[in-house]
Design a protein around this motif. Structure first.
Motif, PDB file in Angstrom:
ATOM      1  N   LEU A 257      88.070 118.607 183.576  1.00 13.45           N
ATOM      2  CA  LEU A 257      87.991 119.690 184.513  1.00 13.45           C
ATOM      3  C   LEU A 257      86.506 119.999 184.346  1.00 13.45           C
ATOM      4  CD1 LEU A 257      91.242 121.220 183.702  1.00 13.45           C
ATOM      5  CD2 LEU A 257      90.702 119.712 185.466  1.00 13.45           C
ATOM      6  N   GLU A 258      85.638 120.243 183.435  1.00 14.01           N
ATOM      7  CA  GLU A 258      84.446 120.459 183.412  1.00 14.01           C
ATOM      8  C   GLU A 258      83.219 119.424 183.814  1.00 14.01           C
ATOM      9  OE1 GLU A 258      83.561 123.465 182.882  1.00 14.01           O
ATOM     10  OE2 GLU A 258      85.008 124.405 181.295  1.00 14.01           O
ATOM     11  N   PRO A 259      82.209 120.033 184.349  1.00 15.63           N
ATOM     12  CA  PRO A 259      81.371 119.164 184.670  1.00 15.63           C
ATOM     13  C   PRO A 259      80.366 118.380 183.572  1.00 15.63           C
ATOM     14  CG  PRO A 259      80.768 121.276 185.788  1.00 15.63           C
ATOM     15  CD  PRO A 259      81.883 121.336 184.806  1.00 15.63           C
ATOM     16  N   LEU A 260      79.961 116.967 183.779  1.00 11.49           N
ATOM     17  CA  LEU A 260      79.480 116.346 182.779  1.00 11.49           C
ATOM     18  C   LEU A 260      78.436 117.120 181.806  1.00 11.49           C
ATOM     19  CD1 LEU A 260      78.952 113.609 181.100  1.00 11.49           C
ATOM     20  CD2 LEU A 260      77.449 113.042 183.111  1.00 11.49           C
ATOM     21  N   GLY A 261      77.669 117.889 182.376  1.00  8.18           N
ATOM     22  CA  GLY A 261      76.725 118.704 181.629  1.00  8.18           C
ATOM     23  C   GLY A 261      77.450 119.408 180.733  1.00  8.18           C
ATOM     24  N   ARG A 262      78.359 120.221 181.031  1.00  8.42           N
ATOM     25  CA  ARG A 262      78.880 121.240 180.407  1.00  8.42           C
ATOM     26  C   ARG A 262      79.930 120.560 179.246  1.00  8.42           C
ATOM     27  NH1 ARG A 262      81.566 125.686 183.937  1.00  8.42           N
ATOM     28  NH2 ARG A 262      79.532 125.716 184.663  1.00  8.42           N
ATOM     29  N   VAL A 263      80.497 119.515 179.675  1.00  6.91           N
ATOM     30  CA  VAL A 263      81.211 118.545 178.499  1.00  6.91           C
ATOM     31  C   VAL A 263      80.277 118.217 177.440  1.00  6.91           C
ATOM     32  CG1 VAL A 263      82.688 116.542 178.105  1.00  6.91           C
ATOM     33  CG2 VAL A 263      82.952 117.760 180.314  1.00  6.91           C
ATOM     34  N   LEU A 264      79.108 117.812 177.987  1.00  4.46           N
ATOM     35  CA  LEU A 264      78.065 117.322 176.788  1.00  4.46           C
ATOM     36  C   LEU A 264      77.532 118.557 175.965  1.00  4.46           C
ATOM     37  CD1 LEU A 264      76.123 114.674 178.564  1.00  4.46           C
ATOM     38  CD2 LEU A 264      77.934 114.186 177.116  1.00  4.46           C
ATOM     39  N   LYS A 269      76.575 113.976 172.203  1.00  7.23           N
ATOM     40  CA  LYS A 269      76.488 112.612 171.740  1.00  7.23           C
ATOM     41  C   LYS A 269      76.404 112.541 170.157  1.00  7.23           C
ATOM     42  CE  LYS A 269      75.016 110.475 176.051  1.00  7.23           C
ATOM     43  NZ  LYS A 269      74.266 109.627 176.364  1.00  7.23           N
ATOM     44  N   SER A 270      76.007 113.473 169.427  1.00  4.29           N
ATOM     45  CA  SER A 270      75.777 113.479 167.927  1.00  4.29           C
ATOM     46  C   SER A 270      76.928 113.811 167.232  1.00  4.29           C
ATOM     47  CB  SER A 270      74.799 114.754 167.758  1.00  4.29           C
ATOM     48  OG  SER A 270      75.061 115.846 168.113  1.00  4.29           O
ATOM     49  N   ASP A 271      78.127 114.220 168.066  1.00  2.60           N
ATOM     50  CA  ASP A 271      79.211 114.627 167.490  1.00  2.60           C
ATOM     51  C   ASP A 271      80.199 113.063 167.499  1.00  2.60           C
ATOM     52  OD1 ASP A 271      82.068 115.647 166.868  1.00  2.60           O
ATOM     53  OD2 ASP A 271      81.756 117.203 168.206  1.00  2.60           O
ATOM     54  N   ASP A 272      80.446 112.849 166.402  1.00  2.00           N
ATOM     55  CA  ASP A 272      81.184 111.528 166.377  1.00  2.00           C
ATOM     56  C   ASP A 272      82.755 111.626 166.127  1.00  2.00           C
ATOM     57  OD1 ASP A 272      81.177 108.635 166.781  1.00  2.00           O
ATOM     58  OD2 ASP A 272      81.450 108.529 164.433  1.00  2.00           O
ATOM     59  N   SER A 273      83.117 112.992 166.228  1.00  2.00           N
ATOM     60  CA  SER A 273      84.574 113.266 165.988  1.00  2.00           C
ATOM     61  C   SER A 273      85.515 112.542 167.140  1.00  2.00           C
ATOM     62  CB  SER A 273      84.830 114.779 166.135  1.00  2.00           C
ATOM     63  OG  SER A 273      84.694 115.212 167.428  1.00  2.00           O
ATOM     64  N   LEU A 274      86.891 112.330 166.975  1.00  2.00           N
ATOM     65  CA  LEU A 274      87.618 111.721 167.568  1.00  2.00           C
ATOM     66  C   LEU A 274      87.695 112.468 169.288  1.00  2.00           C
ATOM     67  CD1 LEU A 274      91.195 110.452 167.094  1.00  2.00           C
ATOM     68  CD2 LEU A 274      90.970 112.088 169.076  1.00  2.00           C
ATOM     69  N   GLU A 275      87.987 113.917 168.897  1.00  2.00           N
ATOM     70  CA  GLU A 275      87.934 114.505 170.247  1.00  2.00           C
ATOM     71  C   GLU A 275      86.876 114.593 170.899  1.00  2.00           C
ATOM     72  OE1 GLU A 275      87.608 117.633 166.924  1.00  2.00           O
ATOM     73  OE2 GLU A 275      88.638 115.900 167.156  1.00  2.00           O
ATOM     74  N   ALA A 276      85.678 114.492 170.338  1.00  2.00           N
ATOM     75  CA  ALA A 276      84.445 114.391 170.953  1.00  2.00           C
ATOM     76  C   ALA A 276      84.133 113.238 171.824  1.00  2.00           C
ATOM     77  CB  ALA A 276      83.133 114.783 170.216  1.00  2.00           C
ATOM     78  N   ARG A 277      84.454 112.143 171.264  1.00  2.00           N
ATOM     79  CA  ARG A 277      84.301 110.424 171.867  1.00  2.00           C
ATOM     80  C   ARG A 277      85.197 110.795 173.066  1.00  2.00           C
ATOM     81  NH1 ARG A 277      85.356 106.773 167.339  1.00  2.00           N
ATOM     82  NH2 ARG A 277      86.289 108.275 166.129  1.00  2.00           N
ATOM     83  N   TYR A 278      86.554 111.223 172.647  1.00  2.00           N
ATOM     84  CA  TYR A 278      87.523 111.144 173.708  1.00  2.00           C
ATOM     85  C   TYR A 278      87.036 112.083 175.094  1.00  2.00           C
ATOM     86  CZ  TYR A 278      92.577 111.290 175.104  1.00  2.00           C
ATOM     87  OH  TYR A 278      93.634 110.999 175.731  1.00  2.00           O
ATOM     88  N   ALA A 279      86.399 113.261 174.897  1.00  2.00           N
ATOM     89  CA  ALA A 279      85.953 114.233 176.037  1.00  2.00           C
ATOM     90  C   ALA A 279      84.802 113.256 176.447  1.00  2.00           C
ATOM     91  CB  ALA A 279      85.606 115.393 175.457  1.00  2.00           C
ATOM     92  N   ARG A 280      84.011 112.791 175.890  1.00  4.15           N
ATOM     93  CA  ARG A 280      82.844 112.106 176.607  1.00  4.15           C
ATOM     94  C   ARG A 280      83.352 110.897 177.497  1.00  4.15           C
ATOM     95  NH1 ARG A 280      80.343 112.968 171.443  1.00  4.15           N
ATOM     96  NH2 ARG A 280      80.280 110.643 171.238  1.00  4.15           N
ATOM     97  N   ALA A 293      81.463 104.942 179.350  1.00  5.61           N
ATOM     98  CA  ALA A 293      82.828 105.261 179.196  1.00  5.61           C
ATOM     99  C   ALA A 293      83.718 104.353 178.442  1.00  5.61           C
ATOM    100  CB  ALA A 293      83.591 105.644 180.390  1.00  5.61           C
ATOM    101  N   LEU A 294      83.619 102.960 178.763  1.00  6.87           N
ATOM    102  CA  LEU A 294      84.446 101.970 178.379  1.00  6.87           C
ATOM    103  C   LEU A 294      84.154 101.725 176.763  1.00  6.87           C
ATOM    104  CD1 LEU A 294      84.484  99.538 181.340  1.00  6.87           C
ATOM    105  CD2 LEU A 294      86.444 100.690 180.192  1.00  6.87           C
ATOM    106  N   PRO A 295      82.905 101.723 176.427  1.00  8.71           N
ATOM    107  CA  PRO A 295      82.613 101.409 174.754  1.00  8.71           C
ATOM    108  C   PRO A 295      83.171 102.486 173.942  1.00  8.71           C
ATOM    109  CG  PRO A 295      80.579 100.978 176.047  1.00  8.71           C
ATOM    110  CD  PRO A 295      81.556 101.563 177.195  1.00  8.71           C
ATOM    111  N   LEU A 296      83.408 103.789 174.620  1.00 12.27           N
ATOM    112  CA  LEU A 296      84.004 104.909 173.859  1.00 12.27           C
ATOM    113  C   LEU A 296      85.481 104.799 173.700  1.00 12.27           C
ATOM    114  CD1 LEU A 296      82.037 107.820 175.262  1.00 12.27           C
ATOM    115  CD2 LEU A 296      82.115 107.269 172.775  1.00 12.27           C
TER     116      LEU A 296
END
Length: 448
Positions: A257-264, A269-280, A293-296
């Protein structure tokens, strides 16, 4: 590439689906359907519903696509939670506290009683209006009449506001009882009240709707504080599973629901948690950056191969980019891991139909029959089922499914047309023939 079912797919976009309301309402809302988020909310709500003496299956939970802080009950056994509330919540306990409070409203029958209070308040206003007219005629003074009318309206509003505050207090008392009964802390309720307390300083036009529909008083806040002083569950943390599911739910909503810039900003990208990778992964997919997207999502699937929602997202990314055949195994895997999810089965069936391969038609029909068995008022699923039956040569069942879809949408005229069409082709006395008769009967009844 196969001809895509675009006109129908718009109604149910998988993973996150924005649904237009099927009936006219005073304020139009759009609803989100997502298998994972619905399962998360259900896991929070089911113990509370049970503690309140409600049948969890009878309470319908809806997610409203609205970024304001709000939750409400409507139509009896319907709980609505705004995406704004879910995304701005800081813990599972805060969401659970809100659900406990709204459960108190449902169990207390407050919605029906509010309608009675509204009628009473309206009656007071009408009486004042009649008295005001009488005063104006008797004295020849229009101002006197206006004063009586204004006073009557003010009296009605005060009466209703007092009633609403009484309900809010009752729902709070019920909520802490449900939380104690399920061994959960009421601290999330207090934290949510503190968020509302900050909102209370804003002008009413800038306040979130929750504060306007759930008046916050110092007495309510003090009541929860006192309860925390005596409850044996005050310092009980939420279950680790709830902590994880809340983090994933917020990440998924923000990603979609948020624009890409706000998601980041939320999940750099420095956040390697499950939820961060999921959101990205979700945000990059929405921004057509599949090379990111696909590698994540592939990495998440490699780490958690038994997670149905990562499988679903990989399928959605491929499907929405025209790679339907590649998407199929991921949707199959998602359903195999979570076979009781109507939304996952609907996704699989849509892909199977979109491949336009006769080898998949029977399986698609079977999946859709499971969906409508679980959600008989799901017009999108009925529409897909009509397509499946049509391709399988079952034209009478296709017509019956279209009748069900129309009835679910509230389109009685179309329901009658399709039910009549089905009746002319179905074997008399069969279960489908009886159902078509039922639809014809329901569609022919005048609106109450």
């Amino acid at each position: 590439m196969s001809k895509r079912l675009t006109s129908v797919a718009v109604f149910f976009s998988l993973a996150l689906a924005l649904l237009a309301p099927t009936t006219a309402t005073a304020q139009q809302i759009s609803l989100i359907r997502d298998a994972e988020i619905e399962a998360t909310i259900r896991s929070y709500a089911t113990p509370l519903f049970t503690a309140a003496g409600l049948d969890p299956e009878a309470v319908r939970v809806h997610i409203v696509n609205d970024d304001t802080l709000n939750a409400f009950v409507a139509g009896g056994m319907n709980l609505f939670l705004n995406t704004g509330l879910l995304m701005r919540s800081e813990s599972a306990n805060q969401v659970i506290g809100v659900i406990a409070h709204e459960t108190g409203h449902i169990a207390g029958g407050h919605l029906a009683r509010t309608q009675e209070a509204l009628r009473a308040a309206t009656a007071e206003a009408i009486i004042a209006y009649v008295l005001g007219i009488g005063a104006a005629i008797a004295t020849g003074d229009g101002a006197a009449g206006a004063a009586v009318i204004g006073g009557g309206q003010s009296m009605a509003q005060r009466s209703l506001l007092k009633y609403t505050r009484t309900q809010e207090s009752a729902a709070d008392h019920a909520a802490v009882a449900y939380l104690d009964a399920t061994g959960q802390s009421s601290r999330g309720m207090l934290e949510f009240f503190e968020i509302l307390g900050a909102q209370d300083l804003l002008l009413s036009g800038n306040q979130d709707p929750y504060l306007r529909t759930h008046p916050l008083t110092s007495e309510r806040v003090e009541f929860v504080r006192r309860h925390l002083d005596i409850s044996q569950y005050t310092d009980t943390p939420p279950s680790p599973e709830f902590v994880k599911s809340h983090a994933r739910m917020r990440a998924k909503l923000i990603g979609f629901l948020e624009p890409l810039g706000r998601v980041l900003q939320h999940y750099p990208k420095s956040d390697d948690s499950l939820e961060a990778r999921y959101a990205r992964a979700i945000a990059f997919y929405r921004d057509a950056r599949l090379n990111e997207a696909l590698p994540l999502i592939d990495g998440l699937i490699a780490e958690y191969p038994q997670d149905p929602y990562f499988q679903e997202l990989k399928g959605q990314i491929l499907y929405e980019n025209g790679r339907t055949a590649e998407a199929l195994p991921y949707y199959k895997a998602a359903v195999a891991l979570q076979p009781h999810s109507p939304m996952l089965r609907l996704g699989l069936a849509r892909v199977q139909l979109d491949l336009e391969d006769s080898a998949f038609i029977k399986s698609a029909i079977g999946n859709l029959e499971e969906v409508v068995r679980a959600e008989p008022r799901n017009p999108g699923a009925w529409r897909f089922l009509s397509i499946g039956y049509g391709r399988d040569g079952q034209l009478s069942m296709a017509a019956l499914s279209l009748a069900e879809a129309a009835l679910s949408r509230g389109d009685k005229s179309e329901a009658q047309v399709q039910a009549d069409r089905a009746l002319r082709q179905l074997p008399e006395g069969s279960s489908a023939w009886i159902r078509a008769q039922d639809i014809l009967d329901q569609a022919s009844r005048p609106r109450s």
